[in-house]
Design a protein around this motif. Sequence first.
Motif, PDB file in Angstrom:
ATOM      1  N   VAL A  35       4.086  -0.178  -1.710  1.00  0.00           N
ATOM      2  CA  VAL A  35       5.417   0.319  -1.360  1.00  0.00           C
ATOM      3  C   VAL A  35       6.367  -0.054  -2.498  1.00  0.00           C
ATOM      4  O   VAL A  35       6.441  -1.219  -2.904  1.00  0.00           O
ATOM      5  CB  VAL A  35       5.905  -0.297  -0.029  1.00  0.00           C
ATOM      6  CG1 VAL A  35       7.339   0.094   0.260  1.00  0.00           C
ATOM      7  CG2 VAL A  35       4.995   0.136   1.107  1.00  0.00           C
ATOM      8  N   VAL A  59      12.486  -3.244   6.678  1.00  0.00           N
ATOM      9  CA  VAL A  59      11.089  -3.002   6.322  1.00  0.00           C
ATOM     10  C   VAL A  59      10.750  -3.793   5.060  1.00  0.00           C
ATOM     11  O   VAL A  59       9.711  -4.448   4.974  1.00  0.00           O
ATOM     12  CB  VAL A  59      10.860  -1.489   6.101  1.00  0.00           C
ATOM     13  CG1 VAL A  59       9.464  -1.226   5.531  1.00  0.00           C
ATOM     14  CG2 VAL A  59      11.019  -0.743   7.404  1.00  0.00           C
ATOM     15  N   ALA A  62      10.306  -7.446   5.704  1.00  0.00           N
ATOM     16  CA  ALA A  62       9.011  -7.731   6.348  1.00  0.00           C
ATOM     17  C   ALA A  62       7.879  -7.644   5.335  1.00  0.00           C
ATOM     18  O   ALA A  62       6.977  -8.482   5.325  1.00  0.00           O
ATOM     19  CB  ALA A  62       8.784  -6.749   7.491  1.00  0.00           C
ATOM     20  N   ILE A  63       7.948  -6.638   4.476  1.00  0.00           N
ATOM     21  CA  ILE A  63       6.875  -6.465   3.478  1.00  0.00           C
ATOM     22  C   ILE A  63       6.858  -7.668   2.535  1.00  0.00           C
ATOM     23  O   ILE A  63       5.791  -8.238   2.256  1.00  0.00           O
ATOM     24  CB  ILE A  63       7.065  -5.144   2.697  1.00  0.00           C
ATOM     25  CG1 ILE A  63       6.734  -3.956   3.594  1.00  0.00           C
ATOM     26  CG2 ILE A  63       6.196  -5.124   1.440  1.00  0.00           C
ATOM     27  CD1 ILE A  63       7.036  -2.597   3.001  1.00  0.00           C
TER      28      ILE A  63
END
Lengths: 346, 363
Positions: A35, A59, A62-63
């Motif tokens: 990502v 997001v 969290a990644i």
Amino acid sequence: MEIIAKKTRRYTMVLTVLSVLLLLTFLLNVGLGSVKISLIQVFWEIKKMVFHQQAEQSVYRAIIGQIRLPRTLAAMISGSSLAVAGLLLQIFFRNPLVGPFVLGISSGATLAVGLILLAGVSFGLNTAIPFLIVLAAFSGSVLVMIVVLLISRKVKSVVTLLIIGLMAGYFCSSVTSFLMAFAEKEEVKGFIMWTMGSFSGFSWHKVTVLLLIALPILLATLLISKPLNALLMGESYAISMGVNIKATRLIIVLISSLLAGLVTAFAGPVSFVGLSVPHISKLCFGTADNKILIPGTALLGGIITGLCDLFARTVFAPIEVPISAVTSLLGAPIVIFLLLRRRNVL
Amino acid sequence: MLRRKYEWILMLVVSVLLVSGVVSAGSILELRYTNAFNIEYLENGNKIVTDGDGVDWLLVPQGQQVPTGYGNLSVIYTPIDRVLLASTTQACLLRPLEVLDSVVAVTASLDSWYIDEIKTGLQNGTVTFVGEDWAPDFEKIQEIDPDYAVVYTGSYPQTTLIEKFKELNIPYLVDNEYIESKAFGRMEWIKFLATFYNKDDVAVEFFDSALQQIEDLQGVFADREQPKVVWGSLYNGKVYVPQAGSYVAEMIALAGGDYVFNHLGVNESGSAEITLEEFYVQAIDADIFIYSSWDVLSTDDIVKQAQILAELKSMKNGNVWRYNENWYQSLDRTHLQIVELAGIFHPTLFTEKINDYLTQLKK
């Protein structure tokens, strides 16, 4: 005097460069992934995490926080552990071909995991038990380590101990082969995947356990650098220097086995790091002094394993390449290149 | 306004189901071939579902209040959407429910799929391949952020996935259909997945209809002699055959065949590895040979692996069949596979030739 000062400056410089490289590898691992997250965003998220700034769980956060950070730390600390374990055993056996799994540690772990994945020994529980594989692998490693330690008390020659370790490994591998022969194809596939090693899915729980055990052991190795240096000159010399051979032998086997067993328990057998990194370290520093080599090898182990894991998870993403495939693929040419360049004898 | 309308429709559907007797408050869904999950119907369309791992979930129709008294249960608002599937067979069970458009992520790559909806989704980007289940790309999963994941535990649990899902707060439902030893036990898990989509009635109707089809089939060949059937595949000189307690052995029986390895692992599911000579002795007189893989294109390909198999009666008579690539991804079509097998076992009784799941091998 001048030579010593020059050497000290060199060691300090190499250690500093390695520390910077370790930091860069860490940032690279946290910054890169399947990502795309901009570097600014990465720093911003890390800053928020470090300073406990309240923010909505995004997001990206969290990644970075739950996927990349634990995985990066796991890969680095595992690499350091394996490399130091390999170094200790290479000194102990005075053999450059020795790796951390030479005493059957990895085979013991593999057999124990095989009992679960291939023979279906799951203590009557038909579900995914967190840490079951980890516990099994670690128990397998420790069991083999205990057997080797008990035998080591009876034998004087390190070569005999080396052979016993190899035999223990062959024995465990043989039983594992039996299990594989009787297992179903699906079971074998899952098992083979485990044997190839991976840092995928490393949770904070696992990283915490890994750090809490591996870090103190790694630091403790610094305390045995003196007897290790004495051992380089042979056991007789070490005895004349007042080294308690029996105790040192026990400590070396204990430390290296615990480190290798721990990593294998969490990530599966990660090959080549423990064998190649001590060589790369020796070639970088140009010394056999373990006061320098131990921290240097730990740093290099972290850097190389971190980079290999980055390669494993990003190059063919979303498909991940087994970590052992990458460590061997990248590690072997590095060792050959350095050897040819330095024309050193190990 | 839309939500209110939706609530009304939902209430109406639930009321119709209650009246029709398919579902009644306080009742438990009847399961005929498995007891590995459970669905209990409560008032107002709420349900308590126990998944394959024994975890209870409180299912509440979207837009409704969570009923009191179930504070200890995790709530799932139904129908669910944005689902990650960690197994191809789970997608099979979603196909008859016509909810495959809820799938946003899978752990099998495009070339592994034989389900059109998923293939198309992967091609146009509505479905994302997130890596193999043993080491998936968790970043990708987190980016997609599925509402739910469907995983399996059992003998080969997806531990890596499950442990990380816990940390990433991705709720996961355990569908262990692959453990079932009965052919329709595997298929009955359609009821488990259906309930998360409020499609319990569709699943029950579909399942009952499939069973009826097989029941009707039994009458067709009831008084006929059963042909001897051998089933297996070769790999590295070893032969893998379904055990007598497996769902494959059951499918052979349901299709009117006499499985030659009916004595092997009577209470064991899955397959067994046997020696080539053991296989040869049992398979020599078999009328039909089903080669359980699609890595052979002709009978010669089988003979190349084991010359001795050229002597089999089935090979000499050209009665050898192999799986089509869609075999394993036809869990929802188990009944149709059995019908196709029946056509192979009793060719004179079935004029229409179906080759959807098996292909006859030529030399």
